[in-house]
Scaffold this active site. Sequence first.
Site, short mmCIF file in Angstrom:
data_model
loop_
_atom_site.label_atom_id
_atom_site.label_comp_id
_atom_site.label_asym_id
_atom_site.label_seq_id
_atom_site.Cartn_x
_atom_site.Cartn_y
_atom_site.Cartn_z
N HIS A 262 -0.97 5.56 4.51
CA HIS A 262 -1.62 5.43 5.81
C HIS A 262 -1.63 6.75 6.57
O HIS A 262 -2.52 6.98 7.39
CB HIS A 262 -0.94 4.34 6.64
CG HIS A 262 -1.25 2.95 6.15
ND1 HIS A 262 -0.44 1.87 6.41
CD2 HIS A 262 -2.28 2.48 5.42
CE1 HIS A 262 -0.96 0.79 5.86
NE2 HIS A 262 -2.08 1.14 5.24
N HIS A 392 -11.53 1.44 -1.88
CA HIS A 392 -10.82 2.72 -1.76
C HIS A 392 -11.31 3.72 -2.80
O HIS A 392 -11.57 4.89 -2.49
CB HIS A 392 -9.31 2.52 -1.91
CG HIS A 392 -8.68 1.79 -0.78
ND1 HIS A 392 -8.42 2.37 0.44
CD2 HIS A 392 -8.24 0.51 -0.69
CE1 HIS A 392 -7.84 1.49 1.24
NE2 HIS A 392 -7.73 0.35 0.59
#
Length: 423
Positions: A262, A392
């Site tokens: 993150h 992703h």
Amino acid sequence: MTDASTTLPKTNSSPWPSRPFHRQYLMRQANNLFDFFAAPSLNPKGGFFELDDDGKALNPANAVRQVHGTTRMVHCFAIGSLIGRPGSDEMVDHGMHYLWNKHRDTRHGGYVWGVDDHGVTDGSKQAYGHAFVLLAASSAKLVGHPLADKVLADVTEVIEHRFWDDTVGAVREEFGNDWSQITSYRGQNSNMHLTEALMAAYEATGEKAYLSKAERIAELIIAKHAVPLGYRVAEHFDENWVLDKEYVGSEMFRPSGTTPGHWLEWARLLMQLWILGDKRLSWMPDAARNLFRQSIELGWDAQHGGFFYTLDWDNKPVLREKLWWPVSEAIGAAAFLSAYDREDYFQIWYRKLWDYAENHVIDHERGGWLSELSEDLKPKSRLFTGKPDIYHALQACLIPLYPATGSLTAAIISTDHTVKQYQ
């Protein structure tokens, strides 16, 4: 080039994304992902299947469709449409109708988390899921889907009136089906993905209210919390946005400690946000650089390679598995940072990250990217089953191919000269 390299040799210093072969490699990898996910994911009863490692449907008899899965597929195949991948528009249409007709709660409003062939399996209203509804609607608008404006207006109103807390500049986390409160928990993950979606909505509509919300979230999550923590992103908070270091939740969506992947995701998002905000918020590029460097310094396994999934607050690995999405996000972040920072560091890591993905993560035999590896890079399935989604990995392949000027969808459109050429 060794791990100790800090500069590139003059004979091999041009950025990879500018080289014709590398650009072909990236588009080939993107197309391989579309090949793997397109036909097998399409559920004839509506929505999309999740796939196993071989690309076959999980639970084909009655698959649960989670809203983030439905919407990510819409977003990714909208990207496919923008780059000219045949078949993409039908995938977008399939997903948008399922989103509007099945995930949308016509009684209470909002979008439910889980649905199967018989109806709602999880009626909760999650900020995380609604962030992806906003992203999907924004991307669908750019390819001209007839439901896009309707979904965009609907989810914008839901976010504004149900989730958004203007006193702090972030969203509340989750509610029951009837909008009753489930918990006082506040999380950064949903707010991070909403930042991505808000930027996409701003680019799709030109409405600055979306961008202002994104900037406020970044101020809270990064400037107020991550920077004082040494550029480590805190994940879990109480209702007053006080950090809860002892929180333990779902290892998939709310793992304890902090998650270097993150930090990497935020590094790219901050660069995008800085650019879209006319580069007026000067703290963002510096924060992005530091988040990237810290993720490498603390999160990268120098012995085996790959990012540890989570660290504790003493910077020790806790969940030592190596997942596919942190390296995907690292590639996108490195590409963005390299576009604005000429220091060799970011180019060196861009190459190292692709080396790692090529040699360990991309499944050359069966297709797709392996979702989970052990600490010593052996395939495993403790946290994830199969190959969860295209989102992703696809963005890792395509972000480096387009100008680092904002969201991928808008960047693709900005470089499409075909229509202009023939007008």
